[in-house]
Design a protein around this motif. Structure first.
Motif, short mmCIF file in Angstrom:
data_model
loop_
_atom_site.label_atom_id
_atom_site.label_comp_id
_atom_site.label_asym_id
_atom_site.label_seq_id
_atom_site.Cartn_x
_atom_site.Cartn_y
_atom_site.Cartn_z
N GLN A 208 0.70 -0.82 -0.41
CA GLN A 208 0.24 -0.30 0.23
C GLN A 208 1.01 1.42 0.12
OE1 GLN A 208 -3.45 0.03 2.87
NE2 GLN A 208 -4.27 -2.09 1.48
N LEU B 287 -2.13 -0.82 6.67
CA LEU B 287 -1.34 0.32 5.56
C LEU B 287 -0.36 0.99 7.15
CD1 LEU B 287 -0.69 2.43 4.09
CD2 LEU B 287 -2.50 4.19 4.44
N ASN C 210 -3.53 4.95 -1.35
CA ASN C 210 -4.72 3.84 -1.30
C ASN C 210 -5.77 4.83 -1.79
OD1 ASN C 210 -7.11 2.83 -0.65
ND2 ASN C 210 -6.73 3.25 1.90
#
Length: 272
Positions: free
Chosen positions: A10, A38, A27
């Motif tokens: 991410q 994350l 994201n």
């Protein structure tokens, strides 16, 4: 570089200059909201960078139009959580790890705040050693809007950066601040036009990368001792934030926030 950071799916990585690693929060479908995955990656990445011989300075920024919208509302605890004790310890520990990992990272961090930075996203932006914001980027703590106190960085660092009066005003009213305003009140180091943001961040990072690395890291360590001295303030704020989650006030605030309505708070006990 690809192999070293392959597990951080991410986050995006590139090298815009020699010895400079740019980390991009990725994201965009959720305005770079910090999901549990994350969050884990954001507090684990700094130790990995500290052990990267090719990197002396890191830039942290966001993909698309946002820096980070903060914690993902769908992943926040509610009053329906079955094991409140375990959930409290889990969330408190994660919040503590995210903040401490940035403060204790050995290598300097420059944040390029390219768009809205909220809550935990703002924590990442402002805990960087040199925060640089686009002039029109919106910065807002946001915690009181969902019925919890600012527990992920603000009580620790805002009074140091902009003074107690400004800290109280903006944290308690939850008014947003532009990057230009943030520079004027010393919340960030610099603000620049949006189109110049990445170039400015790379220039500053390059200056740092060309500085004696050991002395630079020692300078960061010593200056961050002001934050370590405020560790008890942070711990109290994070613990009370976790205690707020799941309360009738927090549940109503989050409901109203999602519905874009004015909350109707129930009568409750005054905090003693």
């Amino acid at each position: 570089m690809t192999e070293r950071y392959a597990a951080f799916d991410q986050l995006l990585f590139d090298r815009p200059a020699a010895h400079v690693l740019r980390v991009t929060i990725n994201n965009p479908a959720q305005a770079n909201a910090i999901t549990p995955t994350l969050q884990t990656q954001l507090h684990s990445i700094w130790a990995m960078i500290d052990n990267d011989p090719e990197t002396r300075v890191t830039i942290i920024t966001g993909s698309g139009r946002h820096f980070s919208a903060g914690g993902s509302l769908g992943d926040m605890p509610t009053g329906e959580t079955e094991d409140k004790g375990s959930r409290f310890n889990f969330d408190f520990g994660n919040a503590r790890e995210l903040v401490q990992s940035i403060i204790n990272a050995r290598k300097p961090i420059v944040s390029a705040i390219n768009g809205p930075a909220i809550g935990a996203g703002l924590a990442v932006a402002l805990l960087a050693d040199i925060p640089i914001a686009a002039k029109q980027a919106k910065l807002i703590d946001g915690h009181l809007r969902i019925g919890v106190l600012p527990g992920d960085h603000a009580a620790m660092i805002w009074p140091l950066l902009c003074g107690i009066a400004k800290a109280k005003f903006y944290l308690m009213t939850n008014r947003s601040i532009t990057g230009e305003m943030a520079e004027a009140m010393n919340l960030v180091a610099l603000s620049v036009d949006a189109e110049d943001l990445q170039a400015e961040a790379v220039q500053v990072a390059t200056e740092l990368a060309n500085t004696a690395p050991t002395a630079l890291r020692m300078t960061k360590y010593v200056l961050n001792h002001f934050l370590r001295q405020n560790q008890t303030v942070f711990d109290l704020s994070a613990a009370l934030e976790m205690a707020n989650f799941g309360s009738a006030e927090s549940n109503e605030a989050m409901r109203a926030f999602i519905a874009k309505e004015t909350p109707d708070f129930p009568e409750g006990r005054d905090f003693k």
